[in-house]
Design an enzyme around this catalytic site. Structure first.
Site, PDB file in Angstrom:
ATOM      1  N   HIS A 116      38.008  38.458  41.254  1.00 26.32           N
ATOM      2  CA  HIS A 116      38.207  36.831  40.366  1.00 26.32           C
ATOM      3  C   HIS A 116      37.116  37.209  39.693  1.00 26.32           C
ATOM      4  CE1 HIS A 116      40.611  36.144  43.809  1.00 26.32           C
ATOM      5  NE2 HIS A 116      39.079  36.033  44.905  1.00 26.32           N
TER       6      HIS A 116
HETATM    7 ZN   LIG Z   1      38.955  38.044  49.138  1.00 26.56          ZN
END
Ligand SMILES: [Zn+2]
Length: 304
Positions: A116
């Site tokens: 992320h």
């Molecule tokens: Zn994850």
């Protein structure tokens, strides 16, 4: 098989924090006891290496501890010098695992999978994007030309997709829960969005298609595999319904497909938020065992 561990670099967290920091030391202990490979502590990723996938200003602000309150909130970890060191080592571990995979065919990072992290910001417990950095380091060192990132964590590899968008030399594949975080998805080279409660058979069928398509389109020299433990039915935030056996079949499918294509693989652990920490550790351990079996370190456990 070379295995890289970073559990000595602990990230200090406030009491009650949701991130399962303890899983790393427990996993390393189990891997060591089972003699699945040669355990090593990786060097920290350098600023120059990080700069192949991140903005220099962001790298400097992480080092200096000058992220804004909003950035720190989005990251989900309080800043500390130990947090910086851990993030650098975890990224260094994926770089080392890639290098080892190119030597030996298979290698493992007992952490990593911080997918992320974007070019200029962290998100969801991810400071630096280890897979994007490591693939670019291998290219910069002239060790590979093309790579594929096979992201089987239950959350979309949004940072990876964003960093590598427009880079035709690194193919990004993500198979994830359609309704999971991140709620606004980026566009990978191939995304498979799965409905809530997807079980073993549907998952494996979709994965088989995704692997065939990804390897065919990527023509890679190296694969980086994110073997998230969070598609598990007991995961608190995963929304899918894979069993432990289904996850083992997933790992076997990914690794055996790469092996039979002669493709070196660096394996990273990525997420896992099951109610029982033992379940998370057991799923990650099985991933390392299957890697060791396919690398020929240990004998395969007979299947019932
Ligand atoms: Zn994850």
């Amino acid at each position: 098989m070379q295995i890289f561990a970073t559990d000595a670099f602990v990230l200090p967290l406030p009491p009650g924090h949701r991130f399962p920091m303890d899983k790393y030391a427990r996993l390393r202990g189990r891997v060591e006891a089972a003699r699945l490979g040669e355990l090593q502590v990786p060097p920290a990723a350098t600023r120059e290496q990080l700069g192949l996938a991140h903005d220099l200003d962001y790298i400097e602000r992480v080092h200096a501890g000058t992220l804004s309150a909003k950035e720190t909130r989005e990251l989900g970890f309080p800043w500390s010098p130990a947090m910086v060191e851990r993030s650098l080592r975890s990224t260094g571990a994926t770089i080392s695992a890639c290098r080892a995979a190119l030597e030996d065919g298979l290698a493992v990072n007992l952490a990593g999978g911080t997918h992320h992290a974007f070019r200029d910001r962290g998100q969801g417990y991810c400071v630096f994007n280890d897979a994007a950095v490591a693939a670019r380091v291998m290219q910069a060192e002239g060790l590979i030309r093309r790579a594929v990132i096979l992201d089987c964590d239950v959350h979309q590899g949004n940072g990876t997709a964003s960093i590598l968008a427009g880079d035709p030399t690194i193919f990004t594949f993500s198979i994830h829960g359609a309704h999971n975080f991140p709620f606004i998805k980026e566009t990978s080279d191939l995304d498979i969005n799965l409905p809530d409660r997807t079980g073993d058979e549907e998952y494996l069928e979709a994965l088989e298609y995704g692997l065939r398509e990804s390897l065919g389109r990527a023509t890679p020299d190296l694969a980086i595999y994110l073997a998230g433990a969070d598609p598990y039915h007991g995961d608190r935030i995963g929304r899918l319904a894979l069993t432990m056996d289904g996850l083992a079949r997933r790992d076997h499918l990914v690794l055996a497909t790469c092996r039979s294509a002669g493709l070196p693989v660096a394996v990273t652990m990525a997420g896992g938020y099951a109610r029982e920490l033992d379940d998370v550790v057991a799923i990650h351990l099985r991933t390392v065992e299957i890697s060791a079996e396919l690398a020929g370190v240990v004998q395969a456990t007979p299947r019932p």
